[in-house]
Design a protein around this motif. Structure first.
Motif, short mmCIF file in Angstrom:
data_model
loop_
_atom_site.label_atom_id
_atom_site.label_comp_id
_atom_site.label_asym_id
_atom_site.label_seq_id
_atom_site.Cartn_x
_atom_site.Cartn_y
_atom_site.Cartn_z
N ALA A 281 -7.26 33.94 86.69
CA ALA A 281 -8.56 34.48 87.10
C ALA A 281 -8.84 35.88 86.56
CB ALA A 281 -8.65 34.48 88.63
N ASN A 282 -7.81 36.72 86.48
CA ASN A 282 -8.06 38.09 86.05
C ASN A 282 -8.47 38.17 84.58
OD1 ASN A 282 -7.39 38.81 88.63
ND2 ASN A 282 -5.34 39.55 88.12
N ALA A 283 -7.94 37.28 83.76
CA ALA A 283 -8.38 37.24 82.36
C ALA A 283 -9.83 36.79 82.26
CB ALA A 283 -7.48 36.31 81.56
N VAL A 284 -10.21 35.82 83.08
CA VAL A 284 -11.61 35.38 83.10
C VAL A 284 -12.53 36.53 83.46
CG1 VAL A 284 -13.26 33.83 84.23
CG2 VAL A 284 -10.99 32.99 83.60
N ARG A 285 -12.15 37.29 84.49
CA ARG A 285 -13.00 38.41 84.93
C ARG A 285 -13.00 39.56 83.92
NH1 ARG A 285 -10.49 39.46 89.21
NH2 ARG A 285 -9.43 41.39 88.60
N THR A 286 -11.83 39.92 83.43
CA THR A 286 -11.74 41.06 82.51
C THR A 286 -12.54 40.83 81.24
OG1 THR A 286 -9.56 41.70 83.35
CG2 THR A 286 -10.13 42.42 81.11
N TYR A 287 -12.39 39.65 80.67
CA TYR A 287 -13.05 39.36 79.40
C TYR A 287 -14.31 38.52 79.56
CZ TYR A 287 -8.87 41.28 77.23
OH TYR A 287 -7.85 42.12 76.84
N ARG A 288 -14.71 38.30 80.81
CA ARG A 288 -15.93 37.54 81.11
C ARG A 288 -15.96 36.22 80.34
NH1 ARG A 288 -20.87 41.71 80.96
NH2 ARG A 288 -19.96 42.35 78.98
N LEU A 289 -14.88 35.47 80.49
CA LEU A 289 -14.74 34.21 79.77
C LEU A 289 -15.58 33.10 80.35
CD1 LEU A 289 -10.86 34.23 79.20
CD2 LEU A 289 -12.67 35.11 77.69
N ASP A 290 -16.21 33.35 81.51
CA ASP A 290 -17.06 32.32 82.11
C ASP A 290 -18.51 32.43 81.66
OD1 ASP A 290 -17.52 34.70 83.37
OD2 ASP A 290 -17.43 33.92 85.41
N ARG A 291 -18.78 33.27 80.68
CA ARG A 291 -20.14 33.43 80.22
C ARG A 291 -20.54 32.31 79.28
NH1 ARG A 291 -20.75 39.60 78.43
NH2 ARG A 291 -18.73 39.20 77.50
N ILE A 292 -21.82 32.04 79.25
CA ILE A 292 -22.36 31.03 78.34
C ILE A 292 -23.15 31.74 77.25
CG2 ILE A 292 -22.49 29.27 80.13
CD1 ILE A 292 -25.49 29.83 80.32
N THR A 293 -23.45 31.01 76.22
CA THR A 293 -24.21 31.57 75.12
C THR A 293 -25.66 31.10 75.21
OG1 THR A 293 -22.26 31.53 73.71
CG2 THR A 293 -24.38 31.72 72.61
N VAL A 294 -26.58 32.03 75.16
CA VAL A 294 -28.00 31.68 75.16
C VAL A 294 -28.66 32.41 74.00
CG1 VAL A 294 -28.11 31.35 77.65
CG2 VAL A 294 -28.57 33.61 76.71
N PRO A 295 -29.72 31.83 73.42
CA PRO A 295 -30.36 32.48 72.27
C PRO A 295 -31.16 33.70 72.69
CG PRO A 295 -31.56 30.50 72.90
CD PRO A 295 -30.32 30.55 73.75
N THR A 296 -31.21 34.68 71.81
CA THR A 296 -32.07 35.84 72.00
C THR A 296 -32.78 36.09 70.69
OG1 THR A 296 -30.57 37.54 71.18
CG2 THR A 296 -30.24 36.82 73.45
N PRO A 297 -33.82 36.93 70.67
CA PRO A 297 -34.51 37.21 69.41
C PRO A 297 -33.59 37.82 68.35
CG PRO A 297 -35.82 37.94 71.28
CD PRO A 297 -34.48 37.55 71.82
N HIS A 298 -32.47 38.39 68.76
CA HIS A 298 -31.57 39.06 67.82
C HIS A 298 -30.32 38.24 67.55
CE1 HIS A 298 -34.09 42.56 68.29
NE2 HIS A 298 -33.95 42.46 69.59
N GLY A 299 -30.28 37.00 68.00
CA GLY A 299 -29.11 36.18 67.79
C GLY A 299 -28.47 35.82 69.12
#
Length: 305
Positions: A281-299
């Motif tokens: 769990a601490n690696a997930v929190r530290t490096y925010r490994l639970d994030r998803i990728t969403v498009p933005t105007p800059h990539g």
């Protein structure tokens, strides 16, 4: 033994480990100036090699491996190509020239929009005293905090007080202490303990349980290593410690299975939930490994789930 493909759940019911500190390198692709002095490591070590060496399935965070400075983006792209085929490579702690204000800012801007980059390391263990105290370096570390990227700090034990000053000066940046500050396991002197406690008083510092066997004399007993791991766990608390192997550097002193067992032995002295926190769990929190990728105007940009 073939390379594993599908993760499994360990028999103890805990989530599979996330190894927060592994390296890959291939001297046929990139230049690693330091490998010439370490013949035993001067050959390719690839994700496929780790998949065979690990005693059970682990997800990993790759940490920059000391390639030539101008090849940092080449290293990132090579690991990206490997991660596309191996989703257990969860993220990259990439190199950035934090001492160079213009290049540091441009590199951080690039990384913040890269879903694979989860942190930055500028290895300072062999730099002179005062390297991290300069205004430019500290400004870059503050930029990392603004970008939501932690700073991995590989320092030797005599540099730990300077790292504490950096943490105090950059309170919005999460600082990850690699390898417990590289103490000598058989003789962790009082200055190391004082520096560890000073770092632990900073809420923006966490500690990787990694790299100890490489610093130890060949005849160091497992009990000494476990005792030092427990001391770090007591100083920082299990909620601020991350499991890391430092593979393949650690193969100079031990095997992957042995190191993982030493960490689990140290954790046995703590409440049951500590193992899941440190190993996953601490690696997930530290490096925010639970994030998803969403498009933005800059990539692509990473956002919380």
């Amino acid at each position: 033994m073939s390379e594993r493909v599908v993760p499994t759940t360990p028999s103890d019911g805990l989530r599979s480990p996330i190894d927060s500190h592994v390296h890959f390198w291939d001297p046929r692709r990139l230049t690693y100036p330091w490998l010439g002095a370490v013949p035993r490591l001067n050959r390719p070590f690839t994700p496929g090699d780790l998949a065979v060496a690990a005693p059970e399935p682990v997800d990993v965070v790759f940490v920059e491996a000391g390639r030539a400075g101008q090849q940092a983006l080449d290293e990132l792209e090579w690991v990206r190509s490997e991660a596309e085929r191996r989703p257990w490579i969860r993220g990259v702690v990439a190199h950035a020239p934090l001492e160079d204000p213009s290049r540091a800012a441009a590199t951080i801007r690039r990384y913040v929009h890269d879903p694979l980059v989860v942190g930055v390391r500028r290895n300072v263990q062999d730099e002179p005293a005062g390297f991290t105290t300069g205004a430019d370096f500290r400004a870059a570390v503050r930029l990392l905090g603004e970008a939501g990227l932690p700073f991995d700090a590989c320092v030797r034990r005599h540099q730990m007080p300077e790292l504490a000053e950096l943490a105090e000066a950059c309170p919005q940046t999460l600082i990850v202490l690699d390898h417990l500050g590289k103490p000598s396991p058989a003789d962790p002197d009082s200055s190391w303990r004082q520096a560890m406690r000073r770092l632990a008083r900073q809420d923006n510092v966490v500690c990787k349980l990694s790299g100890l066997t490489t610093e130890a004399a060949p005849d160091t007993s497992p009990e000494v290593i476990v005792s030092l791991l427990r001391e770090a766990l007591e100083i920082f608390g299990p909620d601020r410690c991350l499991y890391g192997s430092d593979w393949p550097v650690m193969t100079q002193a031990t095997q992957y299975a042995t190191w993982l067992e030493l960490v689990r032995t140290a954790l046995a002295a703590f409440p049951g939930e500590a193992a899941d926190a440190v190993l996953h769990a601490n690696a997930v929190r530290t490096y925010r490994l639970d994030r998803i990728t969403v498009p933005t105007p800059h990539g692509p940009r990473r956002e919380p789930v």
